[in-house]
Write a protein that holds these residues in place. Structure first.
Motif, mmCIF file in Angstrom:
data_model
loop_
_atom_site.group_PDB
_atom_site.id
_atom_site.type_symbol
_atom_site.label_atom_id
_atom_site.label_comp_id
_atom_site.label_asym_id
_atom_site.label_seq_id
_atom_site.Cartn_x
_atom_site.Cartn_y
_atom_site.Cartn_z
ATOM 1 N N ALA A 1 17.689 46.329 37.092
ATOM 2 C CA ALA A 1 17.600 47.255 35.962
ATOM 3 C C ALA A 1 18.769 47.104 34.998
ATOM 4 C CB ALA A 1 17.548 48.699 36.479
ATOM 5 N N LEU A 2 19.721 46.234 35.331
ATOM 6 C CA LEU A 2 20.917 46.076 34.518
ATOM 7 C C LEU A 2 21.030 44.653 33.986
ATOM 8 C CD1 LEU A 2 23.503 47.912 36.822
ATOM 9 C CD2 LEU A 2 22.191 48.875 34.921
ATOM 10 N N ASP A 3 21.822 44.493 32.947
ATOM 11 C CA ASP A 3 22.089 43.174 32.389
ATOM 12 C C ASP A 3 22.762 42.298 33.442
ATOM 13 O OD1 ASP A 3 22.528 41.414 29.820
ATOM 14 O OD2 ASP A 3 24.455 41.466 30.863
ATOM 15 N N ALA A 4 22.166 41.171 33.739
ATOM 16 C CA ALA A 4 22.628 40.328 34.844
ATOM 17 C C ALA A 4 24.052 39.825 34.630
ATOM 18 C CB ALA A 4 21.671 39.144 35.034
ATOM 19 N N ASP A 5 24.386 39.409 33.411
ATOM 20 C CA ASP A 5 25.727 38.871 33.158
ATOM 21 C C ASP A 5 26.788 39.961 33.309
ATOM 22 O OD1 ASP A 5 24.715 36.356 32.687
ATOM 23 O OD2 ASP A 5 24.603 36.620 30.520
ATOM 24 N N ALA A 6 26.491 41.150 32.810
ATOM 25 C CA ALA A 6 27.440 42.257 32.919
ATOM 26 C C ALA A 6 27.654 42.638 34.373
ATOM 27 C CB ALA A 6 26.942 43.463 32.125
ATOM 28 N N VAL A 7 26.569 42.673 35.122
ATOM 29 C CA VAL A 7 26.670 43.002 36.543
ATOM 30 C C VAL A 7 27.495 41.953 37.273
ATOM 31 C CG1 VAL A 7 25.380 43.205 38.704
ATOM 32 C CG2 VAL A 7 24.551 44.344 36.647
ATOM 33 N N ALA A 8 27.263 40.695 36.952
ATOM 34 C CA ALA A 8 27.999 39.609 37.610
ATOM 35 C C ALA A 8 29.500 39.747 37.363
ATOM 36 C CB ALA A 8 27.501 38.253 37.110
ATOM 37 N N ALA A 9 29.873 40.165 36.149
ATOM 38 C CA ALA A 9 31.290 40.333 35.832
ATOM 39 C C ALA A 9 31.907 41.464 36.647
ATOM 40 C CB ALA A 9 31.455 40.608 34.338
ATOM 41 N N VAL A 10 31.183 42.576 36.755
ATOM 42 C CA VAL A 10 31.692 43.716 37.530
ATOM 43 C C VAL A 10 31.769 43.363 39.008
ATOM 44 C CG1 VAL A 10 31.314 46.121 38.185
ATOM 45 C CG2 VAL A 10 30.775 45.369 35.867
ATOM 46 N N VAL A 11 30.733 42.705 39.518
ATOM 47 C CA VAL A 11 30.693 42.340 40.933
ATOM 48 C C VAL A 11 31.855 41.409 41.274
ATOM 49 C CG1 VAL A 11 29.416 41.016 42.660
ATOM 50 C CG2 VAL A 11 28.231 42.713 41.255
ATOM 51 N N ALA A 12 32.158 40.484 40.402
ATOM 52 C CA ALA A 12 33.244 39.543 40.668
ATOM 53 C C ALA A 12 34.573 40.282 40.820
ATOM 54 C CB ALA A 12 33.338 38.518 39.539
ATOM 55 N N VAL A 13 34.803 41.258 39.964
ATOM 56 C CA VAL A 13 36.048 42.037 40.047
ATOM 57 C C VAL A 13 36.095 42.831 41.344
ATOM 58 C CG1 VAL A 13 37.361 43.926 39.023
ATOM 59 C CG2 VAL A 13 36.337 42.181 37.556
ATOM 60 N N GLN A 14 34.989 43.481 41.682
ATOM 61 C CA GLN A 14 34.958 44.316 42.883
ATOM 62 C C GLN A 14 35.102 43.476 44.149
ATOM 63 O OE1 GLN A 14 35.160 47.545 42.134
ATOM 64 N NE2 GLN A 14 34.969 46.761 40.043
ATOM 65 N N ARG A 15 34.467 42.320 44.177
ATOM 66 C CA ARG A 15 34.599 41.455 45.362
ATOM 67 C C ARG A 15 36.016 40.895 45.466
ATOM 68 N NH1 ARG A 15 30.215 41.299 48.065
ATOM 69 N NH2 ARG A 15 28.134 41.436 47.116
ATOM 70 N N GLY A 16 36.669 40.712 44.341
ATOM 71 C CA GLY A 16 38.064 40.295 44.365
ATOM 72 C C GLY A 16 38.944 41.352 45.016
ATOM 73 N N ILE A 17 38.656 42.623 44.738
ATOM 74 C CA ILE A 17 39.397 43.722 45.358
ATOM 75 C C ILE A 17 39.175 43.718 46.871
ATOM 76 C CG2 ILE A 17 39.556 46.241 45.552
ATOM 77 C CD1 ILE A 17 38.848 46.358 42.553
ATOM 78 N N LEU A 18 37.940 43.500 47.297
ATOM 79 C CA LEU A 18 37.646 43.453 48.733
ATOM 80 C C LEU A 18 38.420 42.313 49.400
ATOM 81 C CD1 LEU A 18 33.781 44.065 48.885
ATOM 82 C CD2 LEU A 18 35.630 45.731 48.981
ATOM 83 N N ALA A 19 38.454 41.175 48.739
ATOM 84 C CA ALA A 19 39.164 40.021 49.310
ATOM 85 C C ALA A 19 40.660 40.295 49.401
ATOM 86 C CB ALA A 19 38.899 38.783 48.456
ATOM 87 N N ASP A 20 41.214 40.936 48.375
ATOM 88 C CA ASP A 20 42.647 41.248 48.385
ATOM 89 C C ASP A 20 42.989 42.187 49.533
ATOM 90 O OD1 ASP A 20 43.030 39.679 46.186
ATOM 91 O OD2 ASP A 20 43.088 41.343 44.746
ATOM 92 N N THR A 21 42.127 43.180 49.772
ATOM 93 C CA THR A 21 42.373 44.126 50.859
ATOM 94 C C THR A 21 42.296 43.428 52.211
ATOM 95 O OG1 THR A 21 41.353 45.855 49.521
ATOM 96 C CG2 THR A 21 41.699 46.339 51.848
ATOM 97 N N ALA A 22 41.318 42.563 52.367
ATOM 98 C CA ALA A 22 41.181 41.823 53.624
ATOM 99 C C ALA A 22 42.422 40.979 53.880
ATOM 100 C CB ALA A 22 39.931 40.943 53.582
#
Length: 289
Positions: free
Chosen positions: A248-269
């Motif tokens: 339901a969302l713009d794929a490119d915009a979602v990909a940008a947000v997901v990349a940032v959030q997954r980066g946070i998960l990786a940093d915490t790990a």
């Protein structure tokens, strides 16, 4: 019956009650702001709820069991009511920049979700259950239901703080092992460590007057750890929302947000696996006082 002089100067009851009074007052004072849908009131109220619940868990014998358990149950209900609002605030902070220009309709849907969450909050805040909670919080300020441990010297808080620290240490180690081994429950282990970090930090806050000179440093390290784990939890919440909006969302915009959030998960790990013996972990498990 409550211990009549549990709030006598120098007692554990007096030490705990000074902290409890602040949290009760914060929760009660926020009612008017929440009724006016003041976004700034949501997070401080939830923090006060968490601090009060943590105190009841870390220092259980300072208060009578029946009253303590009842208040803990009602605080959990109110905290969960506010939790949906807080989650949506976090999601908005994380996705607005990416979606505003590309998919404004998604932000409109998010606004609708927040409006629904506020309606749920209004319903809870005007219920007889909340009125009873407010009355109970006021009673805890004016006539605390002290238990046997309230008459112990204030220095008796130290072992409980140590136990809260040891619990955090164990949970951090379990989380690090789960991450390193790629175990399915790694996320759950990290979330458990985050909750333990909060309890330890709040215990240090409460007991600071009777702790050693390095209590401030310990508190600051705990806050830094809690902030890092909190950022991870915010990322988890945001990713869950994006997953629910898949398609339901713009794929490119979602990909940008997901990349940032997954980066946070990786940093915490990386933080947890690289520093399993961080001094912030301190030293134990639930309270005995």
């Amino acid at each position: 019956m409550p211990v009549a002089d549990g709030s006598a100067p120098g007692t554990l009851g007096a030490l705990a009650q000074a902290y409890v009074n602040v949290q009760c007052t914060t929760i009660l004072a926020a009612a008017e702001a929440l009724a006016a849908h003041d976004e700034e009131a949501v997070h401080p109220t939830r923090v006060a709820v968490r601090r009060l619940r943590a105190t009841l868990r870390t220092f259980p014998r300072v208060y009578l069991r029946g009253r303590r358990d009842h208040l803990a149950t009602e605080l959990r209900w109110w905290g969960e009511t506010l939790g949906r609002l807080r989650d949506l605030q976090i999601i908005e902070q994380h996705v607005t920049a990416a979606l505003d220009a590309t998919d404004p309709s998604a932000l409109a849907e998010l606004a609708d979700d927040r409006a629904a969450a506020w309606r749920a909050c209004d319903t809870a805040a005007t219920s007889t259950r909340f009125a009873a909670l407010a009355a109970e919080l006021d009673r805890w300020r004016t006539a605390p239901p002290f238990g046997a441990a309230a008459m112990l010297p204030a220095s008796a808080a130290r072992p409980a703080v140590d136990e809260a620290g040891a619990s955090l240490d164990r949970r951090l180690r379990r989380a690090a092992r789960a991450i390193a081994r790629g175990e399915a429950d790694a996320a759950e282990r990290i979330h458990s460590a985050r909750k333990a970090a909060k309890r330890h930090r709040y215990a240090v806050e409460l007991a600071r007057p009777v702790l050693e000179a390095d209590a401030d440093d310990t508190h600051d390290r705990l806050r830094a750890l809690q902030d890092a784990l909190g950022e991870r939890q915010d990322a988890v919440v945001t990713l869950a929302w994006l997953d629910g909006m898949r398609g339901a969302l713009d794929a490119d915009a979602v990909a940008a947000v997901v990349a940032v959030q997954r980066g946070i998960l990786a940093d915490t790990a990386h933080l947890l696996t690289a520093e399993p013996n961080d001094p912030a972990a301190g030293g134990g498990a639930g309270g005995t006082l």
